[in-house]
Scaffold this motif. Structure first.
Motif, mmCIF file in Angstrom:
data_model
loop_
_atom_site.group_PDB
_atom_site.id
_atom_site.type_symbol
_atom_site.label_atom_id
_atom_site.label_comp_id
_atom_site.label_asym_id
_atom_site.label_seq_id
_atom_site.Cartn_x
_atom_site.Cartn_y
_atom_site.Cartn_z
ATOM 1 N N LEU A 192 0.852 -1.176 0.000
ATOM 2 C CA LEU A 192 0.000 0.000 0.000
ATOM 3 C C LEU A 192 0.892 1.232 0.000
ATOM 4 N N VAL A 193 0.809 2.023 -1.035
ATOM 5 C CA VAL A 193 1.573 3.258 -1.135
ATOM 6 C C VAL A 193 0.702 4.402 -0.626
ATOM 7 N N ASP A 194 1.048 4.890 0.548
ATOM 8 C CA ASP A 194 0.352 6.020 1.153
ATOM 9 C C ASP A 194 1.004 7.299 0.627
ATOM 10 N N GLN A 195 0.232 8.108 -0.077
ATOM 11 C CA GLN A 195 0.790 9.295 -0.722
ATOM 12 C C GLN A 195 0.978 10.479 0.223
ATOM 13 N N GLY A 196 0.743 10.289 1.506
ATOM 14 C CA GLY A 196 1.110 11.323 2.452
ATOM 15 C C GLY A 196 -0.049 12.036 3.101
ATOM 16 N N ALA A 197 0.292 12.821 4.125
ATOM 17 C CA ALA A 197 -0.711 13.494 4.952
ATOM 18 C C ALA A 197 -1.373 14.667 4.254
ATOM 19 N N ASP A 198 -0.862 15.063 3.094
ATOM 20 C CA ASP A 198 -1.486 16.160 2.349
ATOM 21 C C ASP A 198 -2.190 15.666 1.093
ATOM 22 N N ALA A 199 -2.340 14.370 0.942
ATOM 23 C CA ALA A 199 -2.861 13.796 -0.310
ATOM 24 C C ALA A 199 -4.369 13.612 -0.246
ATOM 25 N N ASP A 200 -5.099 14.544 -0.868
ATOM 26 C CA ASP A 200 -6.530 14.362 -1.034
ATOM 27 C C ASP A 200 -6.768 13.482 -2.257
ATOM 28 N N HIS A 201 -8.002 13.433 -2.716
ATOM 29 C CA HIS A 201 -8.354 12.481 -3.773
ATOM 30 C C HIS A 201 -7.550 12.717 -5.052
ATOM 31 N N PHE A 202 -7.513 13.958 -5.513
ATOM 32 C CA PHE A 202 -6.883 14.219 -6.795
ATOM 33 C C PHE A 202 -5.378 14.412 -6.694
ATOM 34 N N THR A 203 -4.906 14.808 -5.522
ATOM 35 C CA THR A 203 -3.462 14.785 -5.304
ATOM 36 C C THR A 203 -2.956 13.354 -5.359
ATOM 37 N N THR A 204 -3.757 12.440 -4.843
ATOM 38 C CA THR A 204 -3.399 11.018 -4.911
ATOM 39 C C THR A 204 -3.258 10.560 -6.354
ATOM 40 N N LEU A 205 -4.184 10.969 -7.215
ATOM 41 C CA LEU A 205 -4.066 10.613 -8.628
ATOM 42 C C LEU A 205 -2.825 11.237 -9.248
ATOM 43 N N ALA A 206 -2.604 12.516 -8.989
ATOM 44 C CA ALA A 206 -1.479 13.212 -9.603
ATOM 45 C C ALA A 206 -0.145 12.574 -9.221
ATOM 46 N N ARG A 207 -0.011 12.166 -7.974
ATOM 47 C CA ARG A 207 1.233 11.531 -7.547
ATOM 48 C C ARG A 207 1.338 10.084 -8.003
ATOM 49 N N SER A 208 0.205 9.396 -8.002
ATOM 50 C CA SER A 208 0.234 7.963 -8.269
ATOM 51 C C SER A 208 0.403 7.622 -9.741
ATOM 52 N N ALA A 209 -0.209 8.391 -10.634
ATOM 53 C CA ALA A 209 -0.231 8.011 -12.051
ATOM 54 C C ALA A 209 1.166 7.794 -12.632
ATOM 55 N N PRO A 210 2.141 8.704 -12.422
ATOM 56 C CA PRO A 210 3.488 8.424 -12.933
ATOM 57 C C PRO A 210 4.161 7.264 -12.211
ATOM 58 N N GLN A 211 3.843 7.060 -10.937
ATOM 59 C CA GLN A 211 4.416 5.956 -10.186
ATOM 60 C C GLN A 211 3.929 4.611 -10.721
ATOM 61 N N VAL A 212 2.675 4.574 -11.142
ATOM 62 C CA VAL A 212 2.136 3.344 -11.727
ATOM 63 C C VAL A 212 2.907 2.969 -12.987
ATOM 64 N N VAL A 213 3.248 3.963 -13.805
ATOM 65 C CA VAL A 213 4.021 3.691 -15.024
ATOM 66 C C VAL A 213 5.352 3.035 -14.664
ATOM 67 N N ARG A 214 6.059 3.587 -13.677
ATOM 68 C CA ARG A 214 7.330 3.012 -13.276
ATOM 69 C C ARG A 214 7.170 1.622 -12.669
ATOM 70 N N TYR A 215 6.099 1.449 -11.936
ATOM 71 C CA TYR A 215 5.808 0.132 -11.361
ATOM 72 C C TYR A 215 5.604 -0.907 -12.454
ATOM 73 N N PHE A 216 4.842 -0.562 -13.471
ATOM 74 C CA PHE A 216 4.640 -1.495 -14.577
ATOM 75 C C PHE A 216 5.960 -1.774 -15.302
ATOM 76 N N ASP A 217 6.813 -0.761 -15.408
ATOM 77 C CA ASP A 217 8.142 -0.983 -16.002
ATOM 78 C C ASP A 217 8.921 -2.019 -15.217
ATOM 79 N N ARG A 218 8.848 -1.953 -13.899
ATOM 80 C CA ARG A 218 9.642 -2.857 -13.073
ATOM 81 C C ARG A 218 9.148 -4.288 -13.101
ATOM 82 N N VAL A 219 7.822 -4.456 -13.146
ATOM 83 C CA VAL A 219 7.287 -5.820 -13.070
ATOM 84 C C VAL A 219 7.141 -6.469 -14.438
ATOM 85 N N SER A 220 7.351 -5.715 -15.513
ATOM 86 C CA SER A 220 7.226 -6.300 -16.845
ATOM 87 C C SER A 220 8.438 -7.190 -17.128
ATOM 88 N N PRO A 221 8.275 -8.222 -17.956
ATOM 89 C CA PRO A 221 9.373 -9.147 -18.251
ATOM 90 C C PRO A 221 10.570 -8.435 -18.883
#
Length: 415
Positions: A386-415
């Protein structure tokens, strides 16, 4: 800690929206009255997922993609290629299993490998059909452009009744969201092949808010064999409402969900679900005056979010009749069965890596949803980070921070 894991992380064992993305799936992935096989034909000689039309929706070089993202406060470090996007129209089924059509956005990188892995991106709550991914170049395209510019194809379904799909949107109906998403994968496979960028069959599933819960359900459907041509590789939902009975519904009256969101989502849900399996004969049974007379018309897919909010009460207590407020606090009957039946998005055992993203001060989808999901998965032997985006992360801040992180995550787990 890598930069894509910015913010605090929990590893568990066991406002207002940006315009056009109202956000949370607050409520209710309700069961449909007629379940439909996920991999059967539509009938009448047509096939589920058949591509009916494809039109160009956008074209950007890498600089243009960075400009689009930066203008919406999204980190651009993962951008490697330009993007071409296409609006697809395809065959699917409605919540009752009858043939219909839907639209969605297919995004492809301008460069990278010849054969492409596929990301499924399922979007958050939208009340106006014109903000669906295939219809408007706005916040709904952030994950599509991020993932495509990193070198993968992206299939982003509009869901039923949004974009150019006929009828009204069956909001938070998980079955129809999944069937539309599966059929969008099929249509994307055909379209990508026609465009000279064939797909490998590997699918990475993500989604935001309402779409986070849809992503989990879609992953389950793929692993259960919805279409054997697709193989689930990873799950990365963002701020999904996985625990309706323990988090979302209680959040409507205990302060965890803010008033504006609570009013919008409960209204949208009740109106949409009443069209599928009636919850009332007269809106006045559930909604107070004067809202009972107008609430159904507000959710016709043609009203802007601001207009819908202006037409409703300022709080859930002032919106709903006393009897239904009691039902929220202690659900019974069909309402209780709906909530229980749709609090099971994490009640399965994925055979792929799972990462959950959430914001600590999210008052649309409280972080307790992600904690609950992680516990459900842990009971089945799946350790989801569970990636907690922090004490200042509301709904859309969570999206803004998470979306690029998801790309990197998919890069890491891809073959």
């Amino acid at each position: 800690m890598s930069d894509d894991e910015r913010g605090n992380q929990e590893t568990t064992p066991d406002r207002r929206a940006w315009r056009g993305l109202a956000g949370a799936a607050v409520l209710l992935l309700a069961a449909t009255p007629a379940a439909t096989a996920l991999n059967g034909p539509v009938g009448h000689g047509t096939e589920r997922g058949e591509l009916l039309a494809m039109t160009s929706a956008a074209s950007h070089d890498a600089t243009g993609v960075r400009k689009f993202l930066a203008g919406r406060d999204i980190a651009t470090g993962t951008v490697r290629y330009g993007v071409r996007a296409y609006r697809l129209t395809y065959r699917t089924v409605d919540p009752f299993g009858k043939p219909t059509t839907a639209t969605g956005l297919l995004s492809l990188p301008k460069g990278g490998g010849h054969r492409l892995d596929l990301v499924s991106d399922t979007h958050g709550t939208m009340v106006h059909r014109g903000y669906a991914p295939s219809a408007g170049e706005d916040f709904g395209r952030i994950p599509s452009y991020l993932n495509a510019s990193a070198g993968r194809a992206v299939a982003a379904p509009d869901y039923l009744g949004l974009g150019d799909g006929p009828g009204r949107h069956p909001y938070m109906d998980t079955r129809s969201s999944v069937t539309a998403a599966v059929d969008m994968l099929r249509a994307s496979r055909t379209a990508a092949g026609q465009l000279g960028r064939p797909l490998t069959g590997d699918v990475y599933a993500t989604g935001f808010s309402q779409g986070g819960a849809v992503a989990m359900a879609l992953g389950h459907a793929i692993e259960e064999g919805a279409d054997r041509r697709f193989r689930l590789k990873a799950l990365a939902p963002v701020a999904g409402p996985y625990d309706l009975t323990g988090e979302e519904i209680p959040g409507l009256y205990d302060g965890r969900v803010n008033d504006i969101s609570g009013v919008l989502y409960i209204s949208y849900f009740l109106v949409a679900q009443n069209r599928l399996h009636p919850l009332w004969k007269d809106p006045a049974e559930v909604f107070r005056a004067p809202y009972a007379a107008r609430v159904e018309g507000l959710f016709d897919g043609e009203h802007e979010e601001e207009d819908v909010i202006a037409g409703l009460a300022p709080t859930v207590e002032k919106l709903l009749m006393p009897g239904f407020l009691k039902e929220l606090r202690k659900p019974t009957g069909a309402f209780l069965r709906t909530l229980r039946g749709n609090s099971e998005g994490c009640a399965w055992k994925p055979d792929v890596p799972v990462r959950l993203y959430a914001g600590r001060v999210d008052s649309d989808v409280p972080i307790g949803n992600a904690r609950s999901c992680a516990r459900d998965l842990a009971k089945r032997g799946v350790r989801a980070q569970l990636v907690d985006q922090g004490a200042d992360a509301d709904h859309f801040t969570t999206l803004a921070r998470s979306a690029p992180q998801v790309v990197r995550y998919f890069d890491r787990v891809s073959p």
